[in-house]
Design an enzyme around this catalytic site. Sequence first.
Site, short mmCIF file in Angstrom:
data_model
loop_
_atom_site.label_atom_id
_atom_site.label_comp_id
_atom_site.label_asym_id
_atom_site.label_seq_id
_atom_site.Cartn_x
_atom_site.Cartn_y
_atom_site.Cartn_z
CG HIS A 196 2.92 3.44 -3.06
ND1 HIS A 196 1.93 2.96 -3.90
CD2 HIS A 196 3.15 2.44 -2.16
CE1 HIS A 196 1.58 1.73 -3.52
NE2 HIS A 196 2.30 1.41 -2.47
CE1 TYR A 211 -2.48 -2.72 -5.03
CE2 TYR A 211 -1.23 -0.67 -4.97
CZ TYR A 211 -1.49 -1.93 -4.47
OH TYR A 211 -0.76 -2.39 -3.41
CG HIS A 271 1.80 -6.32 1.44
ND1 HIS A 271 2.20 -5.13 2.02
CD2 HIS A 271 2.07 -6.19 0.11
CE1 HIS A 271 2.69 -4.33 1.10
NE2 HIS A 271 2.62 -4.94 -0.07
CE LYS A 273 8.08 -0.33 2.98
NZ LYS A 273 8.39 -1.03 1.72
NE ARG A 321 0.89 -0.96 1.30
CZ ARG A 321 0.90 0.35 1.47
NH1 ARG A 321 0.05 0.91 2.33
NH2 ARG A 321 1.73 1.13 0.79
NE ARG A 366 4.43 0.59 3.29
CZ ARG A 366 4.38 1.87 2.92
NH1 ARG A 366 3.98 2.79 3.79
NH2 ARG A 366 4.73 2.23 1.70
#
Length: 312
Positions: free
Chosen positions: A284, A293, A258, A189, A261, A167
């Site tokens: 994630h 994906y 992004h 995150k 990414r 990110r």
Amino acid sequence: MDTYPKFMNDFFIYLTTIKGKSNRTRKEYEYDIALFLRFHTATAEHMKLEHIHDIDIRNFNVQTLSDVTLEDLYLFLAYCEETRGNLAASRARKVATLRSFFHYLYTKRKLITNNPTDDLEAPKLPKRRPVYLKIDEAKTLLHATKGNTHEQRNFCMLTWLLHLGLRVTELCDLNVSSLQGDRLRIIGKGNKERIVFCSDVCLQALAAYNDVKVPYKGDGEEPLFTSQKGTRLTRQGVSKMLRATTEQAGFAKGITPHKLRHTSATLMYQAGADIRSLQHILGHASVATTQIYTHVEDDAIRDVLAKNPLNE
């Protein structure tokens, strides 16, 4: 913070100190909750909504939130959609914010007697395939950094974004100490830490950049990437660099960090990365997020259909 009631400010402290939310996420929660409290005040007092942001909520009585109904919440979401033009993704974020907020008031602080968000549903989000660069396009973007100002730094940053699926905030937050050998420590995150391994290409790009790196002139830990002024790079700085490189590469449409990414994740999956490894690399929390994906390329679908034995 003086423009909000105490229970609201307490919730923000809870978000950052206990839940580990970033300041950016806290700002999003702040906007959504303030908008809801102002909307609730306006509808309860039959005020016009044209100047909703002028409504003072500093003395908002938290007990009145016990009377909020599911219909009140859906009315707020309808206002966000019809008047403010919020798309489904934005409204879904508001639902998540309200759920977290009312859960805190009801369960953690016991300031309200019921939680009206228990049965609150989020808008259904359309399934979209991630937009990404093909391998030749990614190489074209990397090549476009050649001859530009800060060539080595920009090439290195794009290489790391494309190879490691970072990110943009994670890239900006990297320190020199984050890299030990080929082990890269990333804080993602929710302040969650993960370790990924840099390829030789990433390490070679970094070595070339370090030869011309502008020395850090700030306080605290030395960032891995610095601006031309010797400060830590920001999200806005990386986005500006990427826009300029995109133009130099001759792409018709802009490319966001992004999207890089998405590109990294898609290329890794196509190269054989299993879904669990990809989940770890991307940071994630849920494998369901990573599964976007696993889409199949149109060419692959066309090839399968072309090989149907009934075609002969």
